[in-house]
Design an enzyme around this catalytic site. Structure first.
Site, PDB file in Angstrom:
ATOM      1  N   ASP A   1     -17.940   5.389  -6.204  1.00 50.52           N
ATOM      2  CA  ASP A   1     -17.167   6.374  -5.719  1.00 50.52           C
ATOM      3  C   ASP A   1     -16.185   6.976  -6.789  1.00 50.52           C
ATOM      4  OD1 ASP A   1     -15.532   3.978  -6.057  1.00 50.52           O
ATOM      5  OD2 ASP A   1     -15.025   3.840  -4.185  1.00 50.52           O
TER       6      ASP A   1
ATOM      7  N   ASP B   1     -15.485   0.552  -9.827  1.00 50.42           N
ATOM      8  CA  ASP B   1     -15.019   1.347  -8.402  1.00 50.42           C
ATOM      9  C   ASP B   1     -13.869   2.188  -8.824  1.00 50.42           C
ATOM     10  OD1 ASP B   1     -15.567   0.975  -5.212  1.00 50.42           O
ATOM     11  OD2 ASP B   1     -13.463   1.706  -5.606  1.00 50.42           O
TER      12      ASP B   1
ATOM     13  N   HIS C   1     -10.631  -5.118  -2.173  1.00 49.48           N
ATOM     14  CA  HIS C   1      -9.418  -4.988  -1.772  1.00 49.48           C
ATOM     15  C   HIS C   1      -9.127  -6.086  -0.812  1.00 49.48           C
ATOM     16  CE1 HIS C   1      -9.244  -0.936  -3.257  1.00 49.48           C
ATOM     17  NE2 HIS C   1     -10.298  -0.444  -2.364  1.00 49.48           N
TER      18      HIS C   1
ATOM     19  N   HIS D   1     -11.303   2.724  -6.917  1.00 45.85           N
ATOM     20  CA  HIS D   1     -10.075   2.258  -6.413  1.00 45.85           C
ATOM     21  C   HIS D   1      -9.743   0.914  -7.166  1.00 45.85           C
ATOM     22  CE1 HIS D   1     -11.844   4.557  -3.146  1.00 45.85           C
ATOM     23  NE2 HIS D   1     -10.537   5.175  -3.080  1.00 45.85           N
TER      24      HIS D   1
HETATM   25 ZN   LIG Z   1     -13.720   2.298  -4.027  1.00 46.54          ZN
END
Ligand SMILES: [Zn+2]
Length: 317
Positions: free
Chosen positions: A248, A164, A127, A166
């Site tokens: 995740d 991931d 991120h 995200h």
């Molecule tokens: Zn994540």
């Protein structure tokens, strides 16, 4: 069987984002504990070095790097860079070792003493934008490693694949304008950070986003990779694949609503090894249910050890 480097550092356990924060030191503890199983005795265990300021500047402007390196909270103090990105006394060193570990993994496969590598570090990095810490991340370790592969080893075409849950907004933004860099991500949408729509395709189709609806599971995950993600990766034909390995998307994870099984992480590992062209490293990103994280990362590393890397004999002989 592949020679697999396991690259980690104790300093990554000293990053504490505060009580109750999901990105906690126990995440790394349970991954390393899983890799103590007798099945993993062949791992080539190496310390993740501290990334230098110059290395961090491969993906971030000097002013940003210097501002992060200057953060020096006192014992017990937490600096909030955003609502969920917290810096305590051990955090900056941990992030520097995380980036240094990804760099060391590139060096391991390029020097040839390992065929692939798993970098067990925290905080995660995908991120982190060029000029902004966010989403638990300070430095974008995989982007730094990609630029290191160019600067030190003269590679040009480098891919990052991110499974991931995200979207790796930072990596996408750093790669989107460079047709020799490739980024493919499967992720839940809608979900944090909100980027990663299918129509975000970069400058030359070099960005491939595979958004999945909340509740999607193994079938949908495997389908988007089989139909879109893996063919695009093969077509790009990278000289090096760097995996943003977040766990995740597991059905047990508390931060999102995908429903992958542990076995899916073994499947994607095998598929990426087959599609990578011969050189692949993997860097830990998210994963917040401790038992699911340990099992999934353990299976990922099992497949790194046992899976087939194309052209392996030719590469490092
Ligand atoms: Zn994540």
């Amino acid at each position: 069987m592949n020679r697999v480097a396991l690259i980690t550092h104790q300093a990554c356990l000293a990053h504490d984002a505060g009580p109750g924060h999901p990105e906690c030191p126990d995440r790394l503890r349970v991954v390393l504990a899983a890799l103590e199983h007798p099945d993993f005795t062949s791992l080539l265990r190496e310390q993740a070095p501290l990334a230098t300021e110059a290395q961090l500047c491969l993906a971030h402007p000097a002013a940003y790097v210097q501002a992060i390196l200057a953060l020096a909270p006192e014992a017990g103090e937490l600096l909030a860079l955003d609502s969920d990105t917290h810096v305590g006394p051990g955090s900056v060193a941990a992030a520097r070792h995380a980036a240094g570990g990804a760099i060391a993994a590139v060096d391991a496969v390029m020097e040839g003493w390992a065929e692939t590598a798993f970098v067990a570090v925290r905080p995660p990095g995908h991120h982190a934008e060029a000029r902004q810490a966010m989403g638990f991340c300070l430095f974008n370790s995989v982007a730094i490693a990609a630029h290191h592969a160019r600067a030190r080893w003269g590679l040009t075409r480098i891919a990052v694949v991110d499974f991931d849950v995200h979207h790796g907004n930072g990596t996408q933004h750093m790669f989107a304008d460079d047709p020799d860099l490739f980024y493919a991500s499967s992720h839940q949408m809608p979900c944090y950070p909100g980027t990663g729509a299918a129509h975000e395709t970069g400058v030359a189709g070099n960005i491939v986003n595979l958004p999945l609806d909340p509740g999607a599971g193994s079938v949908a995950f495997r389908a988007v990779w089989e139909r879109q993600g893996l063919p695009a990766l093969r077509a790009f034909a990278p000289e090096l694949l760097i995996v943003s390995a977040g766990f995740d998307a597991h059905r047990a994870d508390p931060l999102a609503q995908l429903r992958l099984e542990t076995a899916d992480f073994g499947w994607i590992t095998d598929e990426l090894m087959a599609a990578c062209g011969g050189r692949m490293i993997s860097v830990l990103e998210g994963g917040y249910d401790l038992a699911a994280l340990a099992a999934s990362a353990g299976l990922h590393v099992r497949r790194l050890i046992a899976g087939d890397l194309p052209g392996k004999r030719g590469l490092n002989a």
